[in-house]
Scaffold this active site. Structure first.
Site, short mmCIF file in Angstrom:
data_model
loop_
_atom_site.label_atom_id
_atom_site.label_comp_id
_atom_site.label_asym_id
_atom_site.label_seq_id
_atom_site.Cartn_x
_atom_site.Cartn_y
_atom_site.Cartn_z
N TYR A 175 -52.76 16.09 -4.76
CA TYR A 175 -54.14 16.53 -4.52
C TYR A 175 -55.07 16.04 -5.63
O TYR A 175 -56.15 15.48 -5.37
CB TYR A 175 -54.18 18.05 -4.42
CG TYR A 175 -55.53 18.62 -4.04
CD1 TYR A 175 -55.94 18.63 -2.71
CD2 TYR A 175 -56.39 19.15 -5.00
CE1 TYR A 175 -57.18 19.16 -2.35
CE2 TYR A 175 -57.62 19.67 -4.65
CZ TYR A 175 -58.01 19.68 -3.32
OH TYR A 175 -59.25 20.19 -2.97
N LYS A 179 -58.16 13.38 -5.24
CA LYS A 179 -59.55 13.76 -5.52
C LYS A 179 -60.15 12.93 -6.66
O LYS A 179 -61.36 12.69 -6.69
CB LYS A 179 -59.63 15.26 -5.82
CG LYS A 179 -59.28 16.14 -4.62
CD LYS A 179 -60.25 15.92 -3.46
CE LYS A 179 -60.02 16.88 -2.30
NZ LYS A 179 -60.94 16.66 -1.19
N1 LIG Z 1 -61.68 25.72 -1.10
C1 LIG Z 1 -61.64 25.23 -2.34
O1 LIG Z 1 -61.42 25.97 -3.32
C2 LIG Z 1 -61.92 23.77 -2.57
C3 LIG Z 1 -62.08 23.34 -3.90
C4 LIG Z 1 -62.34 22.00 -4.14
C5 LIG Z 1 -62.43 21.10 -3.09
N2 LIG Z 1 -62.25 21.55 -1.82
C6 LIG Z 1 -62.35 20.54 -0.76
O2 LIG Z 1 -63.33 20.93 0.18
C7 LIG Z 1 -62.98 20.41 1.47
C8 LIG Z 1 -63.00 21.52 2.49
O3 LIG Z 1 -62.01 22.46 2.11
P1 LIG Z 1 -61.96 23.96 2.68
O4 LIG Z 1 -61.69 24.83 1.52
O5 LIG Z 1 -63.14 24.25 3.54
O6 LIG Z 1 -60.62 23.87 3.53
P2 LIG Z 1 -60.24 24.44 4.99
O7 LIG Z 1 -58.77 24.34 5.06
O8 LIG Z 1 -60.90 25.74 5.23
O9 LIG Z 1 -60.91 23.35 5.96
C9 LIG Z 1 -60.46 22.03 6.01
C10 LIG Z 1 -60.64 21.52 7.43
O10 LIG Z 1 -60.18 20.16 7.46
C11 LIG Z 1 -59.46 19.97 8.66
N3 LIG Z 1 -58.53 18.86 8.52
C12 LIG Z 1 -57.37 18.82 7.81
N4 LIG Z 1 -56.78 17.64 7.94
C13 LIG Z 1 -57.57 16.90 8.75
C14 LIG Z 1 -57.50 15.58 9.27
N5 LIG Z 1 -56.47 14.78 8.98
N6 LIG Z 1 -58.49 15.14 10.06
C15 LIG Z 1 -59.53 15.95 10.38
N7 LIG Z 1 -59.65 17.21 9.94
C16 LIG Z 1 -58.68 17.68 9.13
C17 LIG Z 1 -58.74 21.31 8.89
O11 LIG Z 1 -58.34 21.46 10.26
C18 LIG Z 1 -59.81 22.29 8.48
O12 LIG Z 1 -60.64 22.66 9.57
C19 LIG Z 1 -61.60 19.74 1.29
O13 LIG Z 1 -61.78 18.36 1.10
C20 LIG Z 1 -61.06 20.39 0.04
O14 LIG Z 1 -60.13 19.57 -0.62
C21 LIG Z 1 -62.01 22.86 -1.53
#
Ligand SMILES: NC(=O)c1ccc[n+]([C@@H]2O[C@H](COP(=O)([O-])OP(=O)(O)OC[C@H]3O[C@@H](n4cnc5c(N)ncnc54)[C@H](O)[C@@H]3O)[C@@H](O)[C@H]2O)c1
Length: 271
Positions: A175, A179
């Site tokens: 991860y 990133k």
């Molecule tokens: N939540 C956190 O603390 C956090 C922190 C830093 C970065 N992020 C990043 O923010 C973004 C959103 O994360 P989130 O927390 O909303 O996660 P989440 O799991 O709630 O949502 C992610 C979405 O991406 C979809 N997804 C996964 N693989 C996929 C693919 N191959 N093709 C299309 N869709 C796909 C999933 O079905 C889901 O709906 C991500 O890139 C995550 O890495 C999140």
């Protein structure tokens, strides 16, 4: 936030992506295209946005949905083509699709297929969405600001980094690498097209309360304890707080911003 055109949000079925979709619509986008692997949840998003959100002209926001795996080039290309056929152009992309994984025992024991899957979705997926969108954006006329009419840009792309783009967290090998790679991609691609009116930036969320972090209650509890000591604001973020940063980077209010990484992390990375 000055987003009068058409937006595409990936990962729109959950968490931050869903909040981005709602925010583009709320802030006046003419249409929002939603991509995710989970089609059922996209149907619910579409109904919610169409019932609640209207453009400044009083028309309902036009929502289209596509089941797309962002790591599959053919699926991304075909779906972006369908969106452009529907809307006639594409102005903003927020690539929120992403997955996370911990490797028991750390980097020395990371299974290669786990590593590959995380890189495929988070990093290669970012490239594939960028490629398909940029090829459309570079050919279209600039959109004009809904606030003061100035020509803004041919298009904007917001890729998703993380605090792990710049800081290490244990057991997070693939991860963190994915990133960090997103930031390299953002910087290089922004250089390629800055003079052409295509802006490319990254958003780097900190610990945020979404299904990604709450689906395992033990992990979420540990996260809440961690933020008390590691995050100056001493709390986790809300998806809406990340979406506000995304829509700022996408819209006209950031018209002189490209190649940057916006940390939305309660101060975590300033320490
Ligand atoms: N939540 C956190 O603390 C956090 C922190 C830093 C970065 N992020 C990043 O923010 C973004 C959103 O994360 P989130 O927390 O909303 O996660 P989440 O799991 O709630 O949502 C992610 C979405 O991406 C979809 N997804 C996964 N693989 C996929 C693919 N191959 N093709 C299309 N869709 C796909 C999933 O079905 C889901 O709906 C991500 O890139 C995550 O890495 C999140």
């Amino acid at each position: 936030m000055d987003v009068p055109g058409y937006a595409l949000v990936t990962g729109a079925a959950s968490g931050i992506g869903r909040a981005c979709a709602n925010t583009f619509a709320r802030d006046g986008a003419a249409g929002v295209a939603l991509f995710d692997v989970c089609l059922e949840a996209l149907h619910m998003d579409k109904t919610e946005i169409e019932q609640k959100q209207y453009t400044p002209q009083g028309k309902p926001c036009r929502v289209v949905i596509h089941q797309v795996d962002v790591s599959k080039e053919e699926q991304v290309t075909q779906a972006v083509k369908a969106v452009v056929e529907e809307y006639g152009r594409l102005d903003y992309v927020a690539n929120a699709a992403g997955i996370a994984m911990k490797h028991a025992g750390g980097a020395a024991f990371a299974a290669l297929n786990d590593w590959q899957r995380v890189l495929d979705v988070n990093l290669t997926g970012s490239l594939l969405v960028l490629k398909a969108a940029a090829q459309v954006m570079l050919k279209q006329e600039p959109i004009h600001s809904s606030i003061d009419g100035r020509p803004l840009q041919r298009g904007t792309i917001v890729l998703f980094g993380s605090i792990q783009s710049v800081a290490g967290i244990p057991l997070s090998t693939a991860y963190a690498a994915s990133k960090a790679g997103v930031l390299g991609l953002t910087r290089s691609a922004s250089e390629d097209y800055a003079k052409d009116g295509l802006r490319i930036n990254a958003i780097c969320p900190g610990y945020t309360e979404t299904p990604l972090t709450t689906m395992n209650p033990g992990v979420f509890k540990a996260m809440e304890e961690r933020v008390l000591v590691a995050v100056p604001m001493m709390r986790v973020g809300k998806p809406q707080e990340i979406a506000d940063g995304v829509v700022y980077l996408a819209g006209g209010r950031s018209s002189f911003v490209t190649g940057t990484a916006l940390m939305v992390d309660g101060g975590y990375t300033e320490r």
